[in-house]
Design an enzyme around this catalytic site. Structure first.
Site, short mmCIF file in Angstrom:
data_model
loop_
_atom_site.label_atom_id
_atom_site.label_comp_id
_atom_site.label_asym_id
_atom_site.label_seq_id
_atom_site.Cartn_x
_atom_site.Cartn_y
_atom_site.Cartn_z
N ASP A 187 1.62 -1.07 11.87
CA ASP A 187 0.30 -1.52 11.39
C ASP A 187 -0.02 -2.96 11.80
O ASP A 187 -1.11 -3.45 11.52
CB ASP A 187 0.24 -1.41 9.86
CG ASP A 187 0.24 0.05 9.41
OD1 ASP A 187 -0.22 0.91 10.19
OD2 ASP A 187 0.68 0.32 8.29
N LYS A 230 0.84 -1.21 0.00
CA LYS A 230 0.00 0.00 0.00
C LYS A 230 0.87 1.26 0.00
O LYS A 230 0.60 2.20 -0.75
CB LYS A 230 -0.92 -0.03 1.23
CG LYS A 230 -1.87 1.15 1.35
CD LYS A 230 -3.08 0.79 2.18
CE LYS A 230 -2.80 0.69 3.66
NZ LYS A 230 -2.47 1.98 4.32
N SER A 231 1.90 1.28 0.83
CA SER A 231 2.75 2.48 0.91
C SER A 231 3.43 2.75 -0.43
O SER A 231 3.47 3.90 -0.90
CB SER A 231 3.84 2.27 1.98
OG SER A 231 3.25 2.16 3.24
N LYS A 270 -4.71 5.98 14.51
CA LYS A 270 -4.78 5.31 13.21
C LYS A 270 -6.22 5.37 12.68
O LYS A 270 -7.01 6.19 13.14
CB LYS A 270 -4.29 3.87 13.35
CG LYS A 270 -2.81 3.78 13.71
CD LYS A 270 -1.97 4.30 12.57
CE LYS A 270 -0.51 4.33 12.91
NZ LYS A 270 0.30 4.96 11.89
C1 S3P Z 1 2.38 4.81 6.19
C2 S3P Z 1 2.84 5.21 7.41
C3 S3P Z 1 2.27 4.77 8.70
C4 S3P Z 1 1.34 3.57 8.52
C5 S3P Z 1 0.44 3.72 7.33
C6 S3P Z 1 1.26 3.86 6.06
C7 S3P Z 1 3.04 5.31 4.98
O1 S3P Z 1 1.51 5.85 9.24
O2 S3P Z 1 0.57 3.38 9.68
O3 S3P Z 1 -0.40 2.59 7.19
O4 S3P Z 1 2.79 4.75 3.88
O5 S3P Z 1 3.82 6.27 5.08
P1 S3P Z 1 2.18 6.97 10.20
O6 S3P Z 1 3.03 7.83 9.37
O7 S3P Z 1 0.99 7.71 10.78
O8 S3P Z 1 2.93 6.20 11.24
#
Ligand code: S3P
Length: 450
Positions: A327, A28-29, A354
């Site tokens: 996560d 996803k990221s 979250k």
């Molecule tokens: C993500 C960062 C995380 C994670 C999210 C995806 C990202 O969030 O929880 O699912 O893709 O940069 P945070 O930056 O709030 O920790």
């Protein structure tokens, strides 16, 4: 309610041993970043393995609204014809990022140093999440924001006409905050410096380098110091998105707690900034092996093999590991409930902001399933009941949170009595094939209530 329809309850019953291969979707990221960086480069980026979950589809739509040409050419195959750094057009309508904190925060960063305005909104979950952590650093570049109380969405961001580079120390361990600042820095002249005291996922830095930006990371006593030179011409890329370690966690953890299981989850990205869960599971005594370890697209990748692990023990999960598995705490909490002894998770207060307050959501759902838990603002403890020991027989509220919904369905696969989630709709945001994939391994999900 799910963000895109009526509530969809789903029930999981105790499953026989899970067997087979689980091909989980793209990360996803990396998927969000592929679309956004593609939109900020000049020319055509092609992407394969893109996660086609609602979160990422909402980002694709947003990139079109800012002027990029985004096209789906096949399953997981997309092209993005970018407008270049500073080339975003002003959107004609409100940008709806649905459930996605990553989407809205990265896009706000990407537009903050271009002299256009945009208004952002999202579903009830996203509208409740803090945005000050993004708009505060963006204000240093010269961007202005007008949100609801506490800076919440809907929020209008007015990009800086004359942006300046900044020096910013990220105050919370958040890859979204770091990434928003780096994306904003792209259109500021000169060098922006970001200090990150605690390492978080580094996909933005790696991908920016791949797209041709001048970016370097130096280890200092105060953490990582990232320097990015503004106003590069980003070169379009061919991107193969690795499979998501956060999605892989669900079939892996299911196999560990369902008696008789033996499951292979191939091709999982194991970037060290993402792999904390797997370290933790092994410390607990999980029968989890990495096979065929290799490098793909500059990222470490392996096939994960997970087998039923009746001898898992509770452990203390150290706070410094939290960013690398942020996560994964919901599904770890389920595994902990089936281990012997207590699992103590330290330094986890970010879970409270979250898609839902994940400590509260897991605590209330596990209690309903008959598991004893303890919580403070920053810690979560689960008292394990041993293999097969969780009573279940309850309904858990998913709170518009995909990872809460999936975690309780996995819980139901190993508990004595079935577990229902009140709305499985949110699963579509990150893992649209979850039901079919788990069903293929032997999971028994039904739409009716227990
Ligand atoms: C993500 C960062 C995380 C994670 C999210 C995806 C990202 O969030 O929880 O699912 O893709 O940069 P945070 O930056 O709030 O920790």
């Amino acid at each position: 309610m799910s963000s895109h329809g009526e509530p969809r309850p789903l029930t999981a019953r105790r499953a026989p041993g899970l067997k087979g291969e689980a091909h989980v979707p793209g990360d996803k990221s990396v998927s969000h970043r592929s679309l956004i960086l593609g939109a900020l480069s000049v020319g055509e980026t092609s992407i394969t393995g893109l996660l086609e979950g609602q979160d990422v589809l909402d980002t694709a739509k947003a990139m079109q609204a800012f002027g990029a040409e985004v096209e789906r050419t096949g399953t997981g195959a997309w092209t993005v014809r970018g407008v270049g750094v500073g080339g975003f057009a002003e959107p004609e309508d409100v940008i709806d990022c649905g459930n996605s904190g990553t989407g809205v925060r990265l896009i706000m960063g990407a537009m903050a140093t271009t002299p256009i305005s945009a208004t952002f909104t999202g579903d009830a979950s996203l509208r409740s999440r803090p945005m000050g952590r993004i708009t505060d650093p963006l204000a240093l570049f010269g961007a202005r924001s007008y949100g609801r109380g506490g800076g919440r969405l809907p929020l209008t961001l007015v990009g800086a006409a004359d942006p300046i580079p900044v020096h910013y120390r990220v105050p919370v361990p958040s890859a979204q905050v770091k990434s928003a600042v780096l994306l904003a820095a792209l259109n500021a002249p000169g060098v922006t410096e970001v200090t990150e005291p605690e390492a978080t996922r580094d996909h933005t830095e790696r991908m920016l380098r791949g797209f041709g930006a001048e970016i370097e990371t130096e280890r200092t006593p105060g953490g990582a110091l990232i320097r990015l030179t503004g106003q590069p011409e980003l070169r379009p890329q061919t991107i193969v998105v690795p499979r998501d370690p956060s999605s892989a966690a669900f079939p892996v953890c299911a196999a560990l707690i369902v008696e008789g299981s033996d499951v292979l989850v191939p091709g999982i990205g194991l970037n060290p900034t993402r792999a904390g869960l797997y370290t933790t599971l092994r410390e607990m005594g999980a029968d989890l092996t990495f096979q065929n370890e290799r490098e793909e697209g500059g990222e470490p990748v392996a096939d994960l093999r997970a087998k039923f692990s009746p001898n898992m023990k509770g452990i203390e999960v150290p706070p410094e590991r939290a960013p690398s598995m942020i996560d994964e705490y919901p599904i770890l909490s389920v595994v902990a409930a089936f281990a012997a002894g207590k699992t103590v998770m330290l330094g986890v207060k970010e879970l409270r902001v979250k898609e839902s307050d994940r400590i509260d959501a897991m605590a209330r759902g596990l209690e309903a399933c008959g598991v004893k838990v303890e919580e403070t603002q920053d810690t979560f403890t689960v008292h394990g009941m041993g293999p097969g020991g969780v009573p279940g027989g309850a309904t858990a509220a998913s709170r518009l949170d995909h990872r809460i919904a999936m975690s309780f369905l996995i819980c139901g696969m190993a508990a004595k009595k079935a577990v229902t989630v009140d709305d499985a709709g949110a699963i579509l945001t990150s893992f649209p094939i979850f039901e079919d994939l788990m069903g293929g391994l032997g999971a028994m999900f039904t739409r009716d209530n227990r």
